[in-house]
Design a protein around this motif. Structure first.
Motif, short mmCIF file in Angstrom:
data_model
loop_
_atom_site.label_atom_id
_atom_site.label_comp_id
_atom_site.label_asym_id
_atom_site.label_seq_id
_atom_site.Cartn_x
_atom_site.Cartn_y
_atom_site.Cartn_z
N SER A 151 27.42 17.39 -32.49
CA SER A 151 28.42 16.38 -32.95
C SER A 151 29.04 15.56 -32.00
O SER A 151 29.16 15.72 -30.96
CB SER A 151 29.38 17.59 -33.80
OG SER A 151 30.30 18.32 -32.98
N VAL A 202 26.48 23.10 -39.64
CA VAL A 202 25.39 23.94 -38.82
C VAL A 202 24.07 23.92 -39.65
O VAL A 202 23.85 24.27 -40.81
CB VAL A 202 25.68 25.43 -38.57
CG1 VAL A 202 24.80 26.02 -37.94
CG2 VAL A 202 27.07 25.30 -37.68
N THR A 216 30.58 17.61 -40.99
CA THR A 216 30.19 18.46 -39.70
C THR A 216 29.57 19.57 -40.26
O THR A 216 30.57 20.48 -40.82
CB THR A 216 31.32 18.49 -38.85
OG1 THR A 216 31.69 17.22 -38.45
CG2 THR A 216 30.71 19.27 -37.47
N VAL A 228 32.29 24.12 -41.10
CA VAL A 228 31.37 25.09 -39.92
C VAL A 228 31.65 26.39 -40.50
O VAL A 228 32.73 26.80 -39.77
CB VAL A 228 31.67 24.47 -38.82
CG1 VAL A 228 30.87 25.30 -37.68
CG2 VAL A 228 31.54 23.03 -38.57
N ILE A 255 32.62 28.48 -31.83
CA ILE A 255 32.58 29.35 -33.05
C ILE A 255 33.34 30.87 -32.88
O ILE A 255 32.89 31.40 -31.87
CB ILE A 255 31.25 29.56 -33.23
CG1 ILE A 255 30.22 28.35 -33.54
CG2 ILE A 255 30.84 30.51 -34.45
CD1 ILE A 255 30.68 27.55 -34.80
N LEU A 290 24.33 27.99 -29.34
CA LEU A 290 24.83 26.94 -30.06
C LEU A 290 24.54 25.31 -29.34
O LEU A 290 24.78 25.34 -28.19
CB LEU A 290 26.38 27.00 -30.15
CG LEU A 290 27.09 25.91 -30.93
CD1 LEU A 290 28.21 26.69 -32.00
CD2 LEU A 290 27.64 24.64 -30.14
N LEU A 347 33.77 21.80 -29.56
CA LEU A 347 33.65 23.04 -30.66
C LEU A 347 33.55 24.35 -30.07
O LEU A 347 33.20 24.73 -28.89
CB LEU A 347 32.47 22.76 -31.82
CG LEU A 347 32.57 21.70 -32.85
CD1 LEU A 347 31.22 21.54 -33.56
CD2 LEU A 347 33.72 21.74 -33.73
N GLY A 378 26.71 27.48 -43.89
CA GLY A 378 25.90 27.57 -42.60
C GLY A 378 24.85 28.75 -42.93
O GLY A 378 25.10 29.71 -43.67
N ASN A 410 25.46 21.77 -29.62
CA ASN A 410 26.43 20.73 -30.15
C ASN A 410 26.08 19.39 -30.10
O ASN A 410 26.04 18.52 -29.20
CB ASN A 410 27.83 20.79 -29.46
CG ASN A 410 29.09 20.11 -30.15
OD1 ASN A 410 28.85 19.72 -31.23
ND2 ASN A 410 30.20 20.08 -29.43
N VAL A 420 24.96 22.30 -34.40
CA VAL A 420 26.01 21.29 -35.09
C VAL A 420 25.95 19.90 -35.18
O VAL A 420 25.57 19.25 -34.07
CB VAL A 420 27.34 21.90 -34.28
CG1 VAL A 420 28.49 21.37 -35.06
CG2 VAL A 420 27.38 23.26 -34.39
N SER A 421 25.62 19.14 -36.23
CA SER A 421 25.98 17.82 -36.36
C SER A 421 26.55 17.15 -37.65
O SER A 421 26.95 18.04 -38.22
CB SER A 421 24.37 17.55 -36.37
OG SER A 421 23.60 17.99 -37.51
N ALA A 440 34.01 27.66 -37.23
CA ALA A 440 34.71 26.70 -36.09
C ALA A 440 35.88 27.25 -35.72
O ALA A 440 36.74 27.64 -36.96
CB ALA A 440 34.55 25.39 -36.35
#
Length: 606
Positions: free
Chosen positions: A77, A52, A50, A139, A83, A73, A81, A58, A75, A34-35, A130
């Motif tokens: 970001s 994936v 934001t 996301v 999911i 995952l 977060l 994604g 992260n 995630v970014s 998300a």
């Protein structure tokens, strides 16, 4: 076919054969990074989004019934977060449900967490997204579960190709800011609708304010190439925050075969209505004269006096793959046939679409005996700043002003801040999560729930606005049969309400317009072949009745899937006790479960 890529080349996907009970199965492993990336949409090339693995939508997770899924995952970001694996039942595995501060603490920036779950007993289209703030707008992705015995065992003819269709919205406001200001009545609206991440050529940059990042006049369309006489399975998901959508293809019809990863009796229609949180599987036969056709998604909304948002729509180009003669090419030219869409204020088409759906006879019988009945009103209300409850003698105007709240039986849900509810439940002390309030069986006041005079502010609805804010929980014994009647109201608005239950599917017994009346409406229940869903659209100014069994211990979220309603409190938690055996007991938490750390308290969690 120019269909959405089902996985990114940058994602390592490994299939490990394993022997599980019930036959050979696989372990399907993904890494989700995630970014924030810059994307070119809506005349701008510098919108920070934001996502994936750099994708919107994604990466899709494709599995076979009975497989196990492992998602690492990472992260990267700047936000905490989680999911959520929308529609996955997570049997005895509530720890993987991915609801921030309900089943886990958020995965903090720079941290990792691995989700592990299986998809036994489920087939069809689910999705992941998300579950913090409004990040599900960007996301999200597909989770496709195919039959263990292969696609030839579908209860419908094997399609030529399968195509995920994600209906979403493009936002240019910061999604954290969006979430934290919804209760203040701030007028944020999406730029427009997206289909598989594209705005489509209905969004014309030449009529919008362009800056130095403006490129081109029209946005790109998602394109579906088809061959005459072949069938295509559309796996349709509404990932939008704000709107239910109508979907039509000019010159073609849909055969609906499944919804929320549950097969339905096939029925043919020229229009699909799909609310946020819902998924629909539909077969399209390419039987029109060769040419080009638009598939249009149009958001619906209630007519005034409800607050209006700008019309939302996007479209896909359905293009037949053939070699026309010179005469045909001259005749067809660049023309594209467009469908005739309903009026955006026409919600009756949605009512009939959902009402026409019946379940497959393959599902378990509907429980006849009901242990607990709940009647839940879905409304808006008002909370004074600082948490005070307004009263005629002390309105919010005499305190610190008011904020808008969404409620279930006049209670607006508040998330705990120090420990997740599931951890508190597992340790046997839910009070560790703060002051809890039991969801009552019915609203405190019975009134004409669908009186349209209450939509506009005034004396009609003032006495009903008073709202309690609390962490609302309802506890059930294991294997309890629960019936819920949801009643949409017209307090300050007359929206429909797509209600999503985690950890369980349920039977949708009936729906109706106006106020629910048990003496009249129980007789309308479908106890023979009701559809099985995880999300039910409660009609505008209407009601819906569902029934389910609490056969999955843990702490499960029930909430409206409109981002606006969820962010301001239309939610409750169902706490389900363990059963009497090891096979009916919640497993211990994973060793790497995130712990609650100091994080941005300004984020209103979804």
């Amino acid at each position: 076919m120019a269909a959405m890529a089902l996985s990114a080349t940058s994602v390592a996907v490994f299939f490990f054969l394993a022997v599980l009970s019930g036959g050979d199965a696989a372990v399907v492993e993904h890494t989700f990074v995630v970014s924030q990336v810059k994307m070119n949409r809506a005349c701008r090339g510098d919108t920070l989004v934001t996502v994936v693995n750099g994708q919107l939508p994604g990466p899709a997770i494709e599995v076979t019934e009975g497989d196990s899924v492992v998602v690492h995952l990472v992260n990267k970001s700047p936000y905490g977060l989680t999911i959520h694996w929308h529609g996955v039942k997570q049997r005895l595995n509530c720890w993987a449900d991915g609801v921030d501060m309900v089943t886990q603490c958020p995965i903090q920036p720079g941290r990792n967490f691995t989700y592990r779950f299986n998809v036994a007993g489920q087939e069809g289209t689910l999705w992941w997204h998300a579950h913090v703030a409004s990040f599900r707008a960007t996301v999200h992705g597909a989770l496709i579960i195919r039959p263990r015995s292969g696609v030839t065992s579908y209860p419908f003819p094997e399609p030529h190709k399968e195509i995920p269709i994600f209906i979403g919205e493009w936002w240019e406001v910061d999604l954290v800011k969006l979430d934290t200001t919804l209760g203040d009545g701030v007028d944020y609206n999406p730029v427009n609708t997206t289909i598989n991440g594209k705005l489509g050529d209905l969004y014309n940059c030449s009529v919008h304010l362009c800056d130095s990042g403006c490129e081109g006049a029209l946005e790109d369309n998602f394109i579906i190439e088809v061959e005459q006489g072949k069938t295509y399975l559309l796996r349709i998901v509404n990932a939008a925050l704000f709107s239910e959508y109508y979907l039509k293809i000019a010159g073609h019809r849909f055969t609906v075969v499944a919804a929320d990863a549950n097969y339905v009796k096939p029925y043919t229609t020229d229009i699909i209505a799909i609310a946020p949180g819902e998924s629909v599987d539909a077969i399209v036969l390419a039987d029109a004269p060769p040419g080009k056709y638009y598939m249009v998604a149009l958001g619906n909304q209630q007519p005034p006096p409800d607050i209006q948002i700008p019309p939302l729509s996007s479209r896909v180009l359905v293009k037949y793959n053939y070699n026309p003669s010179k005469e045909q090419a001259l005749t067809l030219g660049a023309s594209v046939m467009a469908p005739e869409m309903p009026d955006q204020h026409n919600t009756i088409a949605s009512f009939y679409f959902h009402g026409n759906m019946t379940g497959s006879f393959a599902h378990l019988p509907v429980p006849v005996h009901v242990d607990e009945h709940l009647f839940i009103s879905l409304a808006l209300g008002v909370i004074c700043r600082g948490g005070h409850v307004p009263s005629p003698s002390l309105p919010c105007s005499k305190l610190n002003g008011s904020i808008l709240a969404a409620t279930m039986n006049n209670i607006s849900f508040e998330f705990p801040s120090n420990v997740s509810l599931l951890e508190a439940h597992y340790r046997g002390n839910m009070s560790n999560a703060g002051m809890l309030h039991k969801l009552p069986d019915k609203p405190p006041i019975v009134y004409n729930f669908t009186d349209r005079a209450m939509i506009s502010e005034g004396s009609e609805e003032a006495a009903l606005e008073s709202t309690l804010i609390a962490t609302t929980v309802r506890r059930f014994r294991f294997n309890t049969t629960v019936e819920i009647v949801f009643q949409s109201t017209t307090v300050l608005q007359s929206d429909s309400n797509p209600m999503h239950l985690h950890g369980h599917d349920f039977f949708v017994l009936a729906q109706g317009l106006g106020n629910y009346n048990a003496e009249r409406d129980v007789g309308r229940y479908n106890l023979v072949d009701p559809p099985v869903r995880n999300t039910v659209l409660v009609p505008s100014s209407g009601w819906a009745a569902i029934r389910f069994v609490t056969d999955n211990p843990g702490v499960w979220f029930l909430h409206c899937h409109y981002g606006f309603h969820m962010s301001i409190g239309m939610a409750v938690v169902f706490e389900v006790d363990n059963g009497q055996t090891l096979n009916t007991t919640l497993a211990p938490p994973p060793a790497d479960l995130p712990i609650c750390e100091q994080h941005d308290s300004s984020v209103a969690y979804e």
